[in-house]
Scaffold this motif. Sequence first.
Motif, PDB file in Angstrom:
ATOM      1  N   GLN A 244      44.150   4.472   1.993  1.00 19.53           N
ATOM      2  CA  GLN A 244      42.976   4.699   2.833  1.00 19.53           C
ATOM      3  C   GLN A 244      42.103   3.452   2.880  1.00 19.53           C
ATOM      4  OE1 GLN A 244      40.803   8.228   1.718  1.00 19.53           O
ATOM      5  NE2 GLN A 244      42.652   9.473   1.630  1.00 19.53           N
ATOM      6  N   ARG A 245      41.955   2.777   1.743  1.00 19.39           N
ATOM      7  CA  ARG A 245      41.131   1.568   1.684  1.00 19.39           C
ATOM      8  C   ARG A 245      41.691   0.489   2.614  1.00 19.39           C
ATOM      9  NH1 ARG A 245      40.952   1.019  -3.550  1.00 19.39           N
ATOM     10  NH2 ARG A 245      42.744  -0.345  -3.664  1.00 19.39           N
ATOM     11  N   GLN A 246      43.013   0.327   2.623  1.00 20.91           N
ATOM     12  CA  GLN A 246      43.636  -0.676   3.491  1.00 20.91           C
ATOM     13  C   GLN A 246      43.304  -0.421   4.953  1.00 20.91           C
ATOM     14  OE1 GLN A 246      47.809  -0.290   2.392  1.00 20.91           O
ATOM     15  NE2 GLN A 246      47.839  -2.480   1.951  1.00 20.91           N
ATOM     16  N   VAL A 247      43.488   0.810   5.385  1.00 20.45           N
ATOM     17  CA  VAL A 247      43.225   1.160   6.782  1.00 20.45           C
ATOM     18  C   VAL A 247      41.748   0.946   7.125  1.00 20.45           C
ATOM     19  CG1 VAL A 247      43.170   3.070   8.439  1.00 20.45           C
ATOM     20  CG2 VAL A 247      45.160   2.750   6.992  1.00 20.45           C
TER      21      VAL A 247
ATOM     22  N   GLY B  35      43.399  -0.390  16.439  1.00 18.60           N
ATOM     23  CA  GLY B  35      44.179   0.685  15.848  1.00 18.60           C
ATOM     24  C   GLY B  35      45.668   0.384  15.863  1.00 18.60           C
ATOM     25  N   ARG B  36      46.167  -0.110  16.981  1.00 21.21           N
ATOM     26  CA  ARG B  36      47.594  -0.440  17.085  1.00 21.21           C
ATOM     27  C   ARG B  36      47.988  -1.545  16.121  1.00 21.21           C
ATOM     28  NH1 ARG B  36      48.664  -0.398  23.577  1.00 21.21           N
ATOM     29  NH2 ARG B  36      48.630   1.859  23.792  1.00 21.21           N
TER      30      ARG B  36
ATOM     31  N   LYS C 226      45.373   6.814  12.127  1.00 18.90           N
ATOM     32  CA  LYS C 226      44.122   7.496  12.471  1.00 18.90           C
ATOM     33  C   LYS C 226      43.767   8.558  11.443  1.00 18.90           C
ATOM     34  CE  LYS C 226      44.130   6.889  17.484  1.00 18.90           C
ATOM     35  NZ  LYS C 226      44.224   7.583  18.781  1.00 18.90           N
ATOM     36  N   SER C 227      44.768   9.260  10.939  1.00 20.77           N
ATOM     37  CA  SER C 227      44.537  10.284   9.933  1.00 20.77           C
ATOM     38  C   SER C 227      43.990   9.667   8.645  1.00 20.77           C
ATOM     39  CB  SER C 227      45.845  11.027   9.651  1.00 20.77           C
ATOM     40  OG  SER C 227      45.663  11.973   8.632  1.00 20.77           O
ATOM     41  N   ARG C 228      44.610   8.574   8.208  1.00 16.27           N
ATOM     42  CA  ARG C 228      44.126   7.892   7.001  1.00 16.27           C
ATOM     43  C   ARG C 228      42.712   7.355   7.210  1.00 16.27           C
ATOM     44  NH1 ARG C 228      49.170   4.304   4.661  1.00 16.27           N
ATOM     45  NH2 ARG C 228      50.561   6.082   4.330  1.00 16.27           N
ATOM     46  N   LEU C 229      42.466   6.792   8.372  1.00 15.40           N
ATOM     47  CA  LEU C 229      41.145   6.237   8.668  1.00 15.40           C
ATOM     48  C   LEU C 229      40.094   7.349   8.657  1.00 15.40           C
ATOM     49  CD1 LEU C 229      39.391   3.816   9.454  1.00 15.40           C
ATOM     50  CD2 LEU C 229      40.003   4.272  11.852  1.00 15.40           C
ATOM     51  N   HIS C 230      40.432   8.482   9.250  1.00 13.07           N
ATOM     52  CA  HIS C 230      39.501   9.618   9.267  1.00 13.07           C
ATOM     53  C   HIS C 230      39.187  10.077   7.843  1.00 13.07           C
ATOM     54  CE1 HIS C 230      37.523  13.315  10.469  1.00 13.07           C
ATOM     55  NE2 HIS C 230      38.329  13.961   9.654  1.00 13.07           N
TER      56      HIS C 230
END
Length: 187
Positions: A130-133, A144-145, A159-163
């Motif tokens: 999650q930290r990486q994203v 995002g891409r 997107k899920s990890r970022l959320h």
Amino acid sequence: MADTGWPGEQLIAAARDGDGEAITALVSGSHPHVKRFAHTLCATPQDAEDAAQEALIILYRKIGMLRASGALASWMFRIVRNECLRRARMLVRSPGPVPDGALPSFEEDLLRKLEAELVARAIAALPADQRQVLIMRDVQGYSGRATAAALGLSTAAMKSRLHRARAAVRLSLPSADGALRGGGGGA
């Protein structure tokens, strides 16, 4: 350097083995990334410059301790984050003169610096994926891409990890009637 990536594995390996030219090239190639980290994590531009310089000195002196060449970015991020936190703590302990004129009040300035420290801690506490994203998207400004591609993820997974990362950071910040949190997200 046409791409925005960190120095390559061969250069890192040569630097780890003590090649002086490789160490110089590695420090030089890492500088823009380290500086960007520092400017997004530190409370003031001067602290950011100082933290970036300190991180590059540590890189120069301790490159031999880096075990995995792919870990350079996260290692440098930790060094910069720790240096920014150290500088923020010093500022809280000895704030110096209160600015006057059109500058923000001392209290506003202190709250902004405390908020930066809290956000940095919250980001540091995230799971690595999650930290990486979050860092790539919100700190480094990758699309995002580009983030998904760099991490070998689908756009949906990124997107899920970022959320989840943003939600975890938001939850870890004190609400205190919005005193330290930004005013986003209505009732």
